[in-house]
Design an enzyme around this catalytic site. Structure first.
Site, PDB file in Angstrom:
ATOM      1  N   CYS A 234       0.832  -1.211   0.000  1.00 15.57           N
ATOM      2  CA  CYS A 234       0.000   0.000   0.000  1.00 15.57           C
ATOM      3  C   CYS A 234       0.866   1.260   0.000  1.00 15.57           C
ATOM      4  CB  CYS A 234      -0.909   0.014   1.229  1.00 15.57           C
ATOM      5  SG  CYS A 234      -2.428  -0.951   1.062  1.00 15.57           S
TER       6      CYS A 234
ATOM      7  N   CYS B  85      -5.555   1.575   4.346  1.00  9.74           N
ATOM      8  CA  CYS B  85      -4.437   1.498   3.421  1.00  9.74           C
ATOM      9  C   CYS B  85      -3.332   2.502   3.746  1.00  9.74           C
ATOM     10  CB  CYS B  85      -4.916   1.703   1.997  1.00  9.74           C
ATOM     11  SG  CYS B  85      -5.977   3.128   1.805  1.00  9.74           S
TER      12      CYS B  85
HETATM   13  S1  SF4 Z   1      -4.828  -2.867  -1.243  1.00  6.26           S
HETATM   14 FE1  SF4 Z   1      -2.721  -2.322  -0.761  1.00  6.26          FE
HETATM   15  S2  SF4 Z   1      -1.756  -4.329  -0.338  1.00  6.26           S
HETATM   16 FE2  SF4 Z   1      -3.602  -4.765  -1.517  1.00  6.26          FE
HETATM   17  S3  SF4 Z   1      -2.918  -4.827  -3.677  1.00  6.26           S
HETATM   18 FE3  SF4 Z   1      -3.700  -2.740  -3.224  1.00  6.26          FE
HETATM   19  S4  SF4 Z   1      -1.885  -1.581  -2.730  1.00  6.26           S
HETATM   20 FE4  SF4 Z   1      -1.334  -3.758  -2.511  1.00  6.26          FE
END
Ligand code: SF4
Length: 239
Positions: free
Chosen positions: A127, A235
């Site tokens: 994230c 996030c």
């Molecule tokens: S929510 Fe966060 S951890 Fe999940 S794919 Fe998207 S960016 Fe990556």
């Protein structure tokens, strides 16, 4: 070129913070469309909406209250096709100016650097790289930003204000839907025929990246499908 009112454009961060907090108190209880229209008049092109295209009501309201408003969408590379299709619909058929912001690295480049499926091994890092850093870059030119957060979304959001101060970024942060309930959202969708992300029809009550989102069962917490099975609930965009 900025079209903010000079009074706002010339304020120091401390003055802008006081201005935002005063506006938040005065606009508490106002309809989200009224809050957005005020923001459009006050900040002009220094205003931006951050949308995940899982907040369709916000985008519909913003397009109508602030025609031509800038909207940034963080394309993490992990979105559902339905979410990208929703983005494309709003970009083409509503009165917004959409900017898609990409992470610094593609998914393949990130996999080569950090290993595959970082969302499984270290979702906070994933994230940070694919949402938080792009958001900081995307927001940099603006004085004020708008989110679709609501107080009833999560225990971490119960105290959000309709207009407030984002101390981490030294920007005004607007949450015009803060006080709206799920019933309020559904009533607006029905009355204004809001185009929804098709995932809504198959039980997705909160929509994020595909690997980290599942549909929810009736009666389940609407955000239970986000990072399901882990302790992660946010996030990092709003901390
Ligand atoms: S929510 Fe966060 S951890 Fe999940 S794919 Fe998207 S960016 Fe990556």
């Amino acid at each position: 070129m900025s079209t903010s009112t000079p009074a706002v454009a010339d304020l120091s961060p401390d003055e802008l913070r006081a201005f935002a907090e005063r506006a938040g108190a005065e606009l508490e209880g106002a309809h989200p469309a009224e809050i957005l229209a005020w923001a459009g008049r006050t900040f002009g092109t220094d205003l931006v909406v951050a949308s995940s295209m899982g907040d369709e009501v916000l985008v519909d309201l913003a397009a109508k209250a602030v025609p031509g408003v800038e909207v940034i969408f963080l394309d993490t590379g992990y979105h559902f096709a339905e979410t990208l299709g929703t983005r494309d619909y709003y970009a083409e058929f509503t009165d917004i100016r959409l900017r898609t912001v990409l992470p610094l690295r593609t998914v393949a480049e990130q996999d080569a650097e950090h290993g595959p499926r970082p969302h499984e091994r270290d979702p906070n890092l994933c994230c940070a790289l694919r949402k938080v850093e792009p958001l900081e870059r995307g927001l940099a030119p603006y004085t004020a930003w708008v989110t679709g957060m609501r107080r009833e979304d999560a225990p971490t959001r119960t105290d959000i204000t309709v207009v407030g101060w984002d101390a981490r970024r030294s920007k005004v942060k607007l949450n015009p839907l803060a006080a709206w309930t799920q019933d309020d959202l559904e009533a607006y969708v029905a009355e204004h025929h809001v185009v929804l992300n098709p995932l809504r029809q198959i039980g997705y009550t909160s929509i994020g990246c595909a690997p980290c989102t599942r549909a929810t069962a009736p009666g389940e917490d609407p955000r239970a499908g986000r990072w399901s099975g882990t302790s992660k609930t946010e996030c990092g965009l709003h901390t």
